[in-house]
Design a protein around this motif. Structure first.
Motif, short mmCIF file in Angstrom:
data_model
loop_
_atom_site.label_atom_id
_atom_site.label_comp_id
_atom_site.label_asym_id
_atom_site.label_seq_id
_atom_site.Cartn_x
_atom_site.Cartn_y
_atom_site.Cartn_z
N GLU A 125 45.77 -18.63 19.07
CA GLU A 125 44.79 -18.12 18.12
C GLU A 125 44.01 -19.29 17.55
O GLU A 125 44.60 -20.31 17.19
CB GLU A 125 45.53 -17.41 16.99
N VAL A 126 42.69 -19.14 17.47
CA VAL A 126 41.87 -20.17 16.82
C VAL A 126 40.98 -19.50 15.78
O VAL A 126 40.52 -18.38 15.98
CB VAL A 126 41.01 -20.96 17.83
N SER A 127 40.78 -20.19 14.65
CA SER A 127 39.93 -19.63 13.61
C SER A 127 39.26 -20.79 12.88
O SER A 127 39.55 -21.95 13.16
CB SER A 127 40.76 -18.80 12.64
N VAL A 128 38.37 -20.45 11.95
CA VAL A 128 37.70 -21.48 11.16
C VAL A 128 38.20 -21.37 9.73
O VAL A 128 38.22 -20.28 9.15
CB VAL A 128 36.17 -21.31 11.22
N ASP A 129 38.64 -22.49 9.17
CA ASP A 129 39.10 -22.50 7.79
C ASP A 129 37.89 -22.30 6.87
O ASP A 129 36.92 -23.07 6.95
CB ASP A 129 39.79 -23.84 7.50
N LYS A 134 36.78 -26.25 9.14
CA LYS A 134 37.44 -26.88 10.28
C LYS A 134 38.19 -25.87 11.14
O LYS A 134 38.57 -24.79 10.69
CB LYS A 134 38.41 -27.97 9.78
N LEU A 135 38.40 -26.28 12.38
CA LEU A 135 39.13 -25.43 13.33
C LEU A 135 40.61 -25.39 12.95
O LEU A 135 41.22 -26.43 12.69
CB LEU A 135 38.98 -26.02 14.73
N LEU A 136 41.18 -24.18 12.92
CA LEU A 136 42.62 -24.03 12.73
C LEU A 136 43.18 -23.45 14.02
O LEU A 136 42.67 -22.44 14.52
CB LEU A 136 42.94 -23.05 11.60
N ALA A 137 44.21 -24.08 14.57
CA ALA A 137 44.75 -23.61 15.84
C ALA A 137 46.23 -23.29 15.68
O ALA A 137 46.99 -24.10 15.15
CB ALA A 137 44.54 -24.68 16.91
N ASN A 138 46.62 -22.09 16.13
CA ASN A 138 48.03 -21.71 16.14
C ASN A 138 48.59 -21.94 17.53
O ASN A 138 48.07 -21.37 18.49
CB ASN A 138 48.21 -20.23 15.82
N ARG A 139 49.62 -22.75 17.61
CA ARG A 139 50.19 -23.00 18.93
C ARG A 139 51.71 -22.92 18.90
O ARG A 139 52.35 -23.45 18.00
CB ARG A 139 49.72 -24.35 19.49
N PRO A 140 52.28 -22.22 19.88
CA PRO A 140 53.73 -22.15 19.94
C PRO A 140 54.32 -23.51 20.32
O PRO A 140 53.76 -24.21 21.18
CB PRO A 140 54.00 -21.12 21.04
N VAL A 141 55.40 -23.90 19.69
CA VAL A 141 56.12 -25.13 20.02
C VAL A 141 57.60 -24.81 20.15
O VAL A 141 58.01 -23.69 19.87
CB VAL A 141 55.88 -26.24 18.95
N CYS A 152 42.22 -30.69 13.61
CA CYS A 152 41.82 -31.93 14.28
C CYS A 152 41.22 -32.89 13.27
O CYS A 152 40.38 -32.50 12.46
CB CYS A 152 40.80 -31.63 15.37
N ASN A 153 41.63 -34.16 13.33
CA ASN A 153 41.10 -35.17 12.40
C ASN A 153 39.82 -35.83 12.91
O ASN A 153 39.20 -36.59 12.18
CB ASN A 153 42.15 -36.26 12.17
N TYR A 154 39.49 -35.60 14.17
CA TYR A 154 38.32 -36.25 14.76
C TYR A 154 37.41 -35.20 15.38
O TYR A 154 37.84 -34.07 15.63
CB TYR A 154 38.74 -37.27 15.83
N SER A 155 36.19 -35.56 15.64
CA SER A 155 35.23 -34.62 16.20
C SER A 155 34.76 -35.12 17.57
O SER A 155 34.59 -36.33 17.74
CB SER A 155 34.05 -34.52 15.24
N PRO A 156 34.53 -34.25 18.56
CA PRO A 156 34.68 -32.81 18.49
C PRO A 156 36.14 -32.36 18.46
O PRO A 156 37.02 -33.09 18.90
CB PRO A 156 34.01 -32.34 19.79
N LEU B 227 45.59 -35.38 15.23
CA LEU B 227 45.84 -34.01 14.77
C LEU B 227 46.62 -34.05 13.46
O LEU B 227 47.32 -35.01 13.17
CB LEU B 227 46.68 -33.23 15.78
N SER B 228 46.48 -32.97 12.66
CA SER B 228 47.33 -32.80 11.48
C SER B 228 48.12 -31.52 11.64
O SER B 228 47.58 -30.51 12.11
CB SER B 228 46.49 -32.69 10.21
N LEU B 229 49.37 -31.59 11.24
CA LEU B 229 50.22 -30.40 11.27
C LEU B 229 50.15 -29.76 9.89
O LEU B 229 50.58 -30.34 8.90
CB LEU B 229 51.65 -30.82 11.61
#
Ligand SMILES: Cc1cc2nc3c(=O)[nH]c(=O)nc-3n(C[C@H](O)[C@H](O)[C@H](O)COP(=O)(O)OP(=O)(O)OC[C@H]3O[C@@H](n4cnc5c(N)ncnc54)[C@H](O)[C@@H]3O)c2cc1C
Ligand SMILES: Cc1cc2nc3c(=O)[nH]c(=O)nc-3n(C[C@H](O)[C@H](O)[C@H](O)COP(=O)(O)OP(=O)(O)OC[C@H]3O[C@@H](n4cnc5c(N)ncnc54)[C@H](O)[C@@H]3O)c2cc1C
Lengths: 332, 266
Positions: A125-129, A134-141, A152-156, B227-229
């Motif tokens: 899932e990706v969304s915008v805060d 900023k991009l928020l990404a949900n990823r299974p770990v 993400c701390n850098y662009s793009p 990245l930031s968690l």
């Protein structure tokens, strides 16, 4: 780079059409672009791109970059990367989306490293805060045992999206968009990897990823022979056969049968698991199934926490009777 | 000239640990493991060691295992040595802790590969079973400008090239690339060999080389996480399972078929 704006999807073309995973990316990207109030663009790569370009527009793109070069006619990873990097620099987007397909598994990380930025890998899932934009990404770990939310701390901001995490938008032929031709310069010496042979090991019939019904077998089957009973059952149901990694590692079926985190992602209407314990890494590939059925002799098996229906019993007794009843019902 | 191979191997939480023992501390955004569950070498990295040793079985080669982390269980990380690897290099620093991501990890490992110099081949696992990122090896290839082939199930070195059987969604393809190269391997490579008694004895005598952040030449900017968690949580499972009963197991199988028919699933 400054003044980045918009969302750029990196698409791919399969047999002359924009691929299904690219359509999924457009759906994800449309949502992000609308939240940002910015443009959704897609890059398509190849030699002839009219058909995929119009498909991209009817599925949500505002702008299509038709990236052309004779060397892009057949996929080659090193060349594809050169073209993608050039396009990202040209389009200067704030967000880049790549599909985590077999090709994307190589392209997305290598592209991110080339750009010197991070990659949110294998996102569901990706969304915008709303506050930071900023991009928020949900990823299974941890094999799907946990979910991480990363930014993400850098662009793009680059994200790879798991296939089938998004549904393509309905095609709308009245949608308008702009097609821009973007010829890239590629030097044939940039080719390093050469595919010298291709071997297919997939089962005949319906593809596992596309099947509405999937019957999978696990370690508890005890050998390769029982898979023929599962093949018969799948045929009755108009479906395909899959397997757990334990069955693949035992050499009972080829790795193209594997469902899971490091195998295929499937989203059938009905998923029947036989003698599979339901490890998180297996469930990672089938949690999008509408209904999961478990046949397992252990009432404590994790699969019973994931299944809608279960029979607790020995498959050697359950499967023949189940298959017989299915045959009667289907033939009625 | 012997072929010089590096294997990148990560120490991870045992992915086969009981699910009930899996806990997340949402405050520190970390996974809590009970002390009773020892860490392991990432499974795919044992496959990488095996791939390197198979090359060494057939031609002159050296195998150096490199790992980066904050703390190591030395007996665990010596397993590749007892399988037959020649050397172990540990990049160990508290600075390689919580705020580091795949980008920074790749910078550190690439710096170590550069410092040890002269590698023909870097073999890695396809992904680490904790963060499942599948990024570090591809990053190392980009940083060092090496050829890169992922998802191998067979790796050979012939005439200055690496030849890899690469898994695809419907089978595999044979891919060649010039050396030096980074290759990632998957479990389809086959069961890694067991350490022999002689191997275990030899491994006890070998001391790892230990480097800290200061020993590695990495630009400050490249040590900034990309990245930031923001959050780490265990997803809720809400499925209610209906157990289908019958007079016996066979009857339950028949009842299941009827149930699925009723639900219009077949
Ligand atoms: C990084 C990583 C990635 C992985 N990726 C994947 C992946 O993509 N896909 C995948 O599947 N796994 C994957 N795994 C492996 C996963 O963790 C499990 O080990 C695997 O899924 C177990 O397979 P299984 O359920 O067939 O076997 P087991 O866990 O051994 O379960 C066998 C089940 O069969 C039942 N059983 C035994 N006999 C009978 C009988 N006679 N009748 C009925 N039931 C019976 C048992 O009760 C048991 O529940 C991965 C692991 C790691 C670490
Ligand atoms: C904000 C944030 C916080 C994090 N916190 C933690 C944390 O607390 N603990 C933690 O372990 N991770 C943490 N991670 C993830 C982590 O730091 C790196 O991503 C990780 O060290 C590299 O693993 P990976 O999953 O990216 O490897 P992958 O890219 O999946 O690994 C693929 C292969 O690369 C090689 N490889 C990867 N890492 C190493 C290594 N360290 N040494 C040798 N070879 C390696 C192996 O061959 C491996 O099979 C965090 C990530 C973020 C973004």
């Amino acid at each position: 780079m400054a003044d980045e704006s918009g969302v750029l999807v990196l698409g791919d073309v399969a047999a002359g059409d924009l691929s299904l995973t690219s359509l999924e990316l457009l759906a994800a990207g449309r949502g992000l672009a609308d939240s940002l109030g910015q443009e959704l663009a897609i890059g398509v790569f190849g030699a002839t791109l009219d058909q995929p370009s119009s498909q991209a527009i009817s599925h949500g793109a505002d702008k299509v970059y038709a990236v052309t070069h004779p060397l892009l006619a057949d996929y080659q990873v090193d060349v594809q990367l050169v073209a993608m990097e050039a396009l990202v620099k040209e389009a200067n987007p704030s967000i880049v989306l790549v599909a985590r397909t077999n090709q994307g598994r190589e392209l997305a990380p290598r592209l991110a490293f080339r750009l010197g930025v991070g990659l949110a890998q294998d996102c569901l899932e990706v969304s915008v805060d709303a506050s930071s934009g900023k991009l928020l990404a949900n990823r299974p770990v941890y094999g799907g045992n946990a979910v991480a939310v990363v930014s993400c701390n850098y662009s793009p901001q680059v994200a790879a999206i798991r296939p089938k995490a998004y549904e393509p938008l309905e095609a709308d032929a009245s949608r308008q968009g702009q097609v821009v031709s973007f010829p890239v310069e590629i030097d044939a010496s940039q080719v390093r990897c050469q595919v010298v042979e291709t071997v297919k090991e997939e089962a005949e019939g319906i593809k596992l990823e596309d099947a509405r019904v999937v019957v999978s077998g696990g370690r508890g089957l005890g050998g390769p022979e029982p898979f023929s009973a599962l093949e018969d059952l799948a045929k009755q149901l108009g479906g395909a056969v899959g397997a757990s990694r334990a069955a693949v590692d035992s050499g009972w079926v080829p790795s193209s049968y594997q469902v899971g985190l490091t195998g295929k992602t499937i989203t059938p209407d009905l998923y029947i698991t036989v003698a599979i314990s339901g490890a998180s890494q297996h469930m990672a590939g089938c949690s999008g199934a509408k209904v999961i059925v478990a046949i397992n002799k252990d009432s404590e098996a994790n699969i019973l926490r994931e299944a809608r229906y279960a029979v607790v019993g020995d498959w050697e007794q359950v499967i023949p009777a189940f298959a017989e009843a299915v045959r009667e019902l289907v033939q009625e | 000239m012997p072929i010089k191979i590096a294997v990148l191997a990560k120490q991870v939480i045992d992915p086969e640990m009981p699910m009930a023992a899996f806990r997340v501390d949402s405050e520190s955004k970390k996974v809590d493991t009970p002390a009773t569950i020892p860490p392991v070498v990432n499974g795919f990295d044992e496959n990488a060691v095996e791939a390197a040793l198979q090359i060494k079985d057939s031609q002159e080669a050296t195998v150096t295992v490199i790992s980066s982390g904050t703390e190591f269980a030395l007996d665990v990380m010596k397993k590749p040595l007892s399988m037959g690897a020649d050397e172990l290099v540990l990049l160990q620093d508290q600075a390689f802790g919580n705020t580091i991501d795949s980008f920074v990890t790749a910078q550190l490992l690439a710096a170590a590969v550069r410092k040890l110099d002269g590698f023909d081949l870097v073999i890695c696992g396809r992904q680490a079973s904790d963060w499942d990122n599948a990024q570090v090896p591809l990053g190392v290839a980009e940083i060092l400008g090496f050829s890169c082939i992922s998802l191998g199930k067979k790796v050979e070195v012939k005439d200055g090239k690496v030849v890899v059987e690469r898994i695809t969604s419907d089978g595999y393809e044979v891919v060649e690339a010039p050396l030096p190269a980074v290759v990632t391997v998957s479990n389809e490579l086959g069961q890694p060999r067991y350490p022999t008694l002689r191997g275990i004895m030899a491994a006890t005598r070998k001391l790892p080389t230990i480097w800290t952040a200061a020993d590695l030449d990495v630009e400050t900017d490249q040590l900034q996480p990309r990245l930031s968690l923001l959050d780490l949580f265990v997803p809720e499972r809400i499925q209610q399972c209906e157990i289908i009963e019958g007079e016996d197991a066979a009857d339950a199988g028949r009842q299941l078929a009827l149930k699925l028919r009723e639900a219009k699933l077949i």
